[in-house]
Design a protein around this motif. Structure first.
Motif: not given
Ligand code: NCD
Length: 328
Positions: A296-321
Motif C-alpha cells: 500500500r505504500t508509494p514505494y511498491a512498484a512490483y505489481f506494475r512491474q509484473a504488468f509491464l511484462g506484457v507490453p515489453v514482451r509485445m515490443a520484443l516479439l513485434d521486433a523479432i517476428l
C-alpha cells in the motif's frame, strides 16, 4: 549476438532497428540503444496490452512456449503478448506432461518446436539451455530463464519499470537484495545496470553473494559495484531496491537452504529514513521477503512491474517476428 542464423539474412532497413529473426539469450545480446528502443516501443504498446487499442502484427504467426520449470508471470505474459499481437501460441507448460518425461532430449524437443512454430520461448532448469536451443533451431529463441543463468526479458521489464518511475536509467543507485548467487534475474539486471551507468549495491547473506566471476566481470567493464552488509544503510541510500526470493529449488542441500531462509525481510520499520522516491521492485513470486503492508505504500512498484511484462514482451516479439516472414 547471433545474427544470420540459418536462412535468415539481416535487413537493417526494416523498422527502427533490426531485431528481426534474432535470438535473445542474454541481456548482453542487446546494445544500450536497442534496449532503449525496445523500452520506447513497449511504452507505445501499453494501450494494446491494456486492450484499449488493437494492433496485430503477429497475425498468422505461431510462438511455441517451452516451459520446463514452473512459471506464472513469464509464461502468461508471453502468451498474453502473443495473443494481443494477433498471433497464436502452442505451449508446454509442464515438463512432466511432455515427452521429456519419456527421456526425450532438449535438443530433440527444440527441433520439434522449430517445425511447429515461428519462434520459441524457452524456460529450462539448466544454465545454457537457451543457448543450446539457439544452436539447434533456425527460428528465433528467446530465453525465459535458464537455471541460475540469465533472464533477459525480465531485465527488460525491470528496466521499463525503473524508466517509467525515474524517466532515466542513468545515475541511479540500485540495491540488489537477496539471493544474488542463484537469482538469474539479478544476473541479467546487473549487466544492464552497469551498461547504463547505475551504481550497483550488492546486499545479501554471505552464502548468497553474487558469483565472483560475474562481479569481477562487471568491475572490469568499469561498473560501479559495491557490497553493503548493512541492509538499513543500503535501503536508506537507495533509489531502487530490487528484492529477490531465495531460490530454494537451486540448493543442493535442504540444510544449506535452512541456514539462510528468512534472513532478510522488507517491512515498514526497515523503510524508515528511505528516500521519498524509493522504488521497490521484485520479479515475483515473493516468499516472505516483502511484507504485504508494503503493497500500500508509494514505494511498491512490483505489481506494475509484473504488468509491464506484457507490453515489453509485445515490443520484443513485434521486433523479432512482426511484419510477416523474416526470410528474404
Ligand atoms: C523469477 C524467475 O523465474 O527467475 N520469476 C519471474 O520470472 N518473474 C524469479 C523467481 O522465481 O524468484
Amino acid at each position: 549476438m547471433r545474427l544470420g542464423k540459418g536462412l535468415w539474412v539481416p535487413r537493417p532497413s526494416e523498422g527502427r532497428m533490426s531485431l528481426k529473426g534474432r535470438d535473445l539469450i542474454a541481456i548482453r545480446d542487446l546494445s544500450s540503444d536497442e534496449i532503449l528502443d525496445l523500452l520506447a516501443r513497449a511504452r507505445e504498446m501499453i494501450p494494446c496490452a491494456e486492450g484499449t487499442r488493437v494492433r496485430e502484427p503477429l497475425n498468422g504467426r505461431i510462438v511455441a512456449m517451452g516451459f520446463f520449470e514452473p512459471s506464472t508471470r513469464t509464461r502468461l505474459s508471453f502468451e498474453s503478448a502473443v495473443l494481443r499481437l494477433g498471433g497464436r501460441c502452442i505451449t508446454i507448460a509442464d515438463a512432466m506432461a511432455s515427452s521429456m518425461r519419456k527421456g526425450e532430449s532438449l535438443s530433440d524437443t527444440v527441433r520439434m518446436l522449430t517445425g511447429y512454430a515461428d519462434a520459441i520461448v524457452l524456460r529450462h532448469p539448466n544454465e545454457g539451455a537457451a543457448q543450446l536451443a539457439a544452436r539447434v533451431s533456425d527460428k528465433p529463441v528467446i530465453n525465459a530463464g535458464d537455471g541460475a543463468g540469465q533472464h533477459p526479458t525480465q531485465t527488460l521489464l525491470d528496466l521499463a519499470t525503473i524508466h517509467e518511475r525515474f524517466g532515466t536509467l542513468t545515475g541511479l543507485r540500485v540495491v540488489l537484495l537477496g539471493d544474488l548467487r542463484y537469482g538469474r534475474t539479478v544476473h541479467s539486471l546487473a549487466y544492464a545496470l552497469a551498461q547504463f551507468g547505475a551504481e550497483i549495491v550488492l546486499t545479501s547473506p554471505p552464502e548468497l553473494r553474487l558469483p565472483e566471476e560475474l562481479r569481477s566481470e562487471l568491475e572490469r567493464s568499469g561498473a560501479k559495484v559495491q557490497m553493503e552488509g548493512d541492509i538499513r544503510k543500503a535501503v536508506r541510500e537507495a533509489d531502487v531496491l530490487y528484492v529477490t526470493r531465495i531460490q530454494k529449488e537451486r540448493f543442493g542441500d535442504e540444510g544449506e537452504y535452512r541456514k539462510v531462509a528468512g534472513s532478510y525481510r522488507v517491512d515498514l520499520p526497515l523503510l524508515e529514513g528511505a528516500k521519498e522516491r524509493l522504488t521497490i521492485l521484485h520479479p515475483l513470486p515473493r516468499a516472505g521477503e516483502i511484507a504485504p503492508e508494503i503493497d500500500r505504500t508509494p514505494y511498491a512498484a512490483y505489481f506494475r512491474q509484473a504488468f509491464l511484462g506484457v507490453p515489453v514482451r509485445m515490443a520484443l516479439l513485434d521486433a523479432i517476428l512482426g511484419g510477416g516472414p523474416a526470410a528474404a
